[in-house]
Scaffold this active site. Sequence first.
Site, short mmCIF file in Angstrom:
data_model
loop_
_atom_site.label_atom_id
_atom_site.label_comp_id
_atom_site.label_asym_id
_atom_site.label_seq_id
_atom_site.Cartn_x
_atom_site.Cartn_y
_atom_site.Cartn_z
N CYS A 1 -6.09 -8.49 3.59
CA CYS A 1 -7.07 -7.55 4.15
C CYS A 1 -8.50 -7.99 4.41
CB CYS A 1 -7.45 -6.53 3.05
SG CYS A 1 -5.99 -5.44 3.03
N GLY B 1 -15.72 -19.96 -5.66
CA GLY B 1 -14.21 -20.61 -5.72
C GLY B 1 -13.71 -21.20 -4.23
N VAL C 1 0.88 -1.16 -0.04
CA VAL C 1 0.06 0.00 0.07
C VAL C 1 1.06 1.32 -0.05
CG1 VAL C 1 -1.57 1.39 1.39
CG2 VAL C 1 -1.95 -1.09 1.08
N LYS D 1 -8.13 -10.17 7.93
CA LYS D 1 -7.57 -9.16 8.98
C LYS D 1 -8.88 -8.26 9.18
CE LYS D 1 -4.49 -6.39 7.75
NZ LYS D 1 -4.92 -5.08 7.45
N LEU E 1 -18.80 -11.92 -7.28
CA LEU E 1 -19.81 -13.03 -7.00
C LEU E 1 -18.96 -14.29 -7.76
CD1 LEU E 1 -23.19 -11.71 -7.80
CD2 LEU E 1 -22.17 -12.43 -5.70
N ASN F 1 -14.56 -3.77 2.89
CA ASN F 1 -14.03 -5.07 2.84
C ASN F 1 -14.90 -6.01 3.56
OD1 ASN F 1 -11.72 -4.12 1.68
ND2 ASN F 1 -10.34 -4.55 3.45
C1 UDX Z 1 -0.37 -2.54 5.03
C2 UDX Z 1 -1.11 -2.98 6.19
O1 UDX Z 1 -1.07 -4.54 6.44
C3 UDX Z 1 -2.89 -2.83 5.90
O2 UDX Z 1 -3.49 -3.25 6.75
C4 UDX Z 1 -3.04 -1.54 5.39
O3 UDX Z 1 -4.37 -1.64 4.91
C5 UDX Z 1 -2.07 -0.92 4.37
O4 UDX Z 1 -0.65 -1.12 4.99
P1 UDX Z 1 0.61 -3.60 3.22
O5 UDX Z 1 1.26 -2.52 2.55
O6 UDX Z 1 0.41 -4.78 2.59
O7 UDX Z 1 -0.66 -3.38 4.14
O8 UDX Z 1 1.51 -4.16 4.30
P2 UDX Z 1 3.10 -4.60 4.05
O9 UDX Z 1 3.37 -5.15 2.51
O10 UDX Z 1 3.79 -5.62 5.06
O11 UDX Z 1 4.14 -3.28 3.97
C6 UDX Z 1 4.59 -2.71 5.32
C7 UDX Z 1 6.00 -1.94 5.18
O12 UDX Z 1 6.18 -1.32 6.35
C8 UDX Z 1 7.00 -2.95 4.98
O13 UDX Z 1 7.64 -2.57 3.73
C9 UDX Z 1 7.99 -3.01 6.21
O14 UDX Z 1 9.25 -2.89 6.15
C10 UDX Z 1 7.44 -1.53 6.58
N1 UDX Z 1 7.62 -1.11 8.01
C11 UDX Z 1 7.03 -2.28 9.02
C12 UDX Z 1 8.35 -0.19 8.56
O15 UDX Z 1 8.78 0.52 7.77
N2 UDX Z 1 8.47 -0.07 9.87
C13 UDX Z 1 7.99 -0.85 10.69
O16 UDX Z 1 8.01 -0.75 12.06
C14 UDX Z 1 7.20 -1.77 10.26
C1 UDX Z 2 -9.05 -6.32 -1.26
C2 UDX Z 2 -10.07 -5.18 -1.36
O1 UDX Z 2 -10.81 -5.40 -2.94
C3 UDX Z 2 -9.58 -3.73 -1.67
O2 UDX Z 2 -10.51 -2.73 -1.96
C4 UDX Z 2 -9.02 -3.47 -0.23
O3 UDX Z 2 -8.52 -2.16 -0.21
C5 UDX Z 2 -8.03 -4.53 0.34
O4 UDX Z 2 -8.52 -5.76 0.02
P1 UDX Z 2 -7.25 -7.35 -2.20
O5 UDX Z 2 -7.38 -8.22 -0.81
O6 UDX Z 2 -6.20 -6.86 -2.81
O7 UDX Z 2 -8.23 -6.18 -2.07
O8 UDX Z 2 -7.79 -8.43 -3.44
P2 UDX Z 2 -9.15 -8.76 -3.91
O9 UDX Z 2 -9.27 -8.58 -5.56
O10 UDX Z 2 -10.38 -7.94 -3.18
O11 UDX Z 2 -9.61 -10.20 -3.97
C6 UDX Z 2 -9.56 -10.88 -2.40
C7 UDX Z 2 -9.88 -12.15 -2.42
O12 UDX Z 2 -11.16 -12.52 -2.91
C8 UDX Z 2 -8.95 -12.79 -3.32
O13 UDX Z 2 -8.32 -14.25 -2.85
C9 UDX Z 2 -9.79 -13.18 -4.60
O14 UDX Z 2 -9.30 -14.68 -5.00
C10 UDX Z 2 -11.10 -13.34 -3.79
N1 UDX Z 2 -12.31 -13.27 -4.70
C11 UDX Z 2 -12.44 -11.85 -5.14
C12 UDX Z 2 -13.04 -14.23 -4.92
O15 UDX Z 2 -12.91 -15.38 -4.52
N2 UDX Z 2 -14.20 -14.00 -5.69
C13 UDX Z 2 -14.38 -12.85 -5.95
O16 UDX Z 2 -15.56 -12.62 -6.92
C14 UDX Z 2 -13.61 -11.75 -6.17
#
Ligand code: UDX
Ligand code: UDX
Length: 450
Positions: free
Chosen positions: A277, A270, A11, A280, A267, A225
Site C-alpha cells: 500500500c 528502521g 483485503v 503504491k 514513529l 496512507n
Molecule cells: C487489493 C489492492 O491491491 C489494494 O490496492 C486495495 O487496497 C485492496 O485490494 P490486496 O487484497 O492485497 O489489495 O490484493 P491481493 O492480495 O493481490 O488480492 C487480489 C485478489 O483478486 C486475488 O485473490 C486475485 O486472485 C483476485 N483477482 C485479481 C480476481 O479475482 N480477478 C482479477 O481479475 C484479478
Molecule cells: C498500511 C496502513 O497502515 C493501512 O491503514 C492501509 O489500509 C494499508 O497500508 P500495512 O501496509 O498492512 O497497512 O502495514 P503497516 O502496519 O501500516 O506497516 C507498513 C510498513 O511500515 C511496514 O513495512 C512496517 O514495517 C513499517 N512501519 C510501520 C515502520 O517502519 N515504522 C512504524 O512505526 C510502523
Amino acid sequence: MKVCIVGTGYVGLTTGACLAFLGHEVTCVDNNEAKVGMLRAGRSPIHEPYLEDLLAEAGHNLTYTTSYAEAVPGADVVFIAVNTPSLPDGSPDLKYLSSAAEDIGRNLGPGFTVVVNKSTVPIGSGNWVDAILREAHTGEGEFSVASNPEFLREGAAISDSLYTDRVVVGSDDARSLEVLYTLYRPVLDQSFTAPPFLPRPEGMGAVPLVATDLASAELIKYAANAFLALKISFINEIGQVAGKVGADIIQVAKGTGLDSRIGSRFLQPGVGWGGSCFGKDTAALITTAREYNLDMPIVQASRDTNRRQRELVVDKLLDELRILKGRTIGLLGLAFKPNTDDLRDAPALDIARRLIERGAKVRLHDPVAMARFREEQPDLAPYLCDTAEAVAESSDALVLVTEWPQYLEMEWAKLAVVMRKPIVLDGRHVLDESRLTRAGFRYLALAGWR
Ligand code: UDX
Ligand code: UDX
C-alpha cells in the site's frame, strides 16, 4: 444483506469474513481456482492472524465461487477488491479493476445494487468504474458506484476491520450512502458480539462514519496512507541526524511522540516501510497530482527517504566490514513486517539484491513467508535457510530486517558462536543492545546509537 466480494486477497477476504461474521450473506468470487478451492476447504490462502477462526465462525454466511453469474445477481452490495499493482511509472495498473467492473456490469441483478471500490484506485476512478459498469450493464435493475476505502493493516486486519477508527463511505448518491450505513451499522454501533478470539478493546465506543462524496472518500485513503508513510520517513530522517550527533533515536522518537498532537504510533525508526500500500499509494498520489501539474515534494521526499533506508543497511555493513565481496550476510525476516507472509515491496528483497550486486553472499530466513518466497522470488530461493542458526553459520554479519517475535525471543548466544564475525545490525531498533553484547555480539543500530 446480500454481499458479493470480488477478489479474495488480503483485503477482499478479510472484508468478506467480517461482513459474514456480522450476519450478512456473503459470496466471494475470485478468478484464482486454487484460492477458491482452499477457501471452500476452510483454509485461508493468506497468513492473517485469526482469519481462519473467523472464516470458520462465519462459514454459514460465506460461499466462494469463480463465477460472477453466481455471485453478483441479487447482491445489495458488490465490493471490488482486486489488486491494483503499480505500473513502472508509478501509476496503478487498473486492468483487473476494469475486467472485474465489466463482469459485474454484465451480471447485475434486477434490483438496486451498490458497487463499491474497495481496491485503492486513482482519485476520480469512481466515475470511470461507473462508465464501465454502464457500458457492460444490459439487463434491468439500477446501480450506483461508491467508495469505501479500507484502512486495515496486514497482520491486524480483522481487528482493524471490526474495531476500526472510522468508516468512510463516499458516493454522489444518497441511496448508496444509506445502503452502506445499514451494511456497517453493527460496526458503527459496536452492537455485534465480539468474536471469542478477538475481544472488543477496552472502552471502545461507537465508530464515527464519514459519509462524503466519491472523490473525497478516495482522497481520504491516499491522504491517510501518505501521512503514515511520511511519519515513518520523518523519524528515519531524524534517525540519521541522531546517528551523527550521538543521540538515542528511540528516546527521541518517544519524547517526540508523547506530544498528543503527534502521537507515538508509526514513529518506529528502521529499514522503513514496505507492503502493497504505502509504496503504491504514494506513487499513485504523485501521479494523480502530476496530471494537474501539481508537485507533491513532501510525499516524494517520504519515498526517497524510505528508499535510502535500504541503501543505509548496505552502507553500514560496508563501514563495518570494509569489504562486502565474498562476505556472507544473513538477513533475518523477509515479510515486509511481522504477522504476515506478504513480501510485496519488502525491504529484505531490496537489501538482499543490493548485497548480491556488491558481491556478497546472502542467507535468508523468515518464520512464515518462506513458502511464498520460494514461489515469488525464485532467483533468491537458493539462499533460503530453514533456521536462523543456519543463517548465522559462518556468516560475517546478521541483519534483523523484520521484527518477528521469534527473533526477539531466540537464544542469540547460540548464533554468535557459529558466526565468522558476531556482528548484528538491528534494522528495527528492537533488540536489546546490552543483551546482545553479553551474548557476544558487536551490536550496530541502523540509525543513531541505541
Ligand atoms: C487489493 C489492492 O491491491 C489494494 O490496492 C486495495 O487496497 C485492496 O485490494 P490486496 O487484497 O492485497 O489489495 O490484493 P491481493 O492480495 O493481490 O488480492 C487480489 C485478489 O483478486 C486475488 O485473490 C486475485 O486472485 C483476485 N483477482 C485479481 C480476481 O479475482 N480477478 C482479477 O481479475 C484479478
Ligand atoms: C498500511 C496502513 O497502515 C493501512 O491503514 C492501509 O489500509 C494499508 O497500508 P500495512 O501496509 O498492512 O497497512 O502495514 P503497516 O502496519 O501500516 O506497516 C507498513 C510498513 O511500515 C511496514 O513495512 C512496517 O514495517 C513499517 N512501519 C510501520 C515502520 O517502519 N515504522 C512504524 O512505526 C510502523
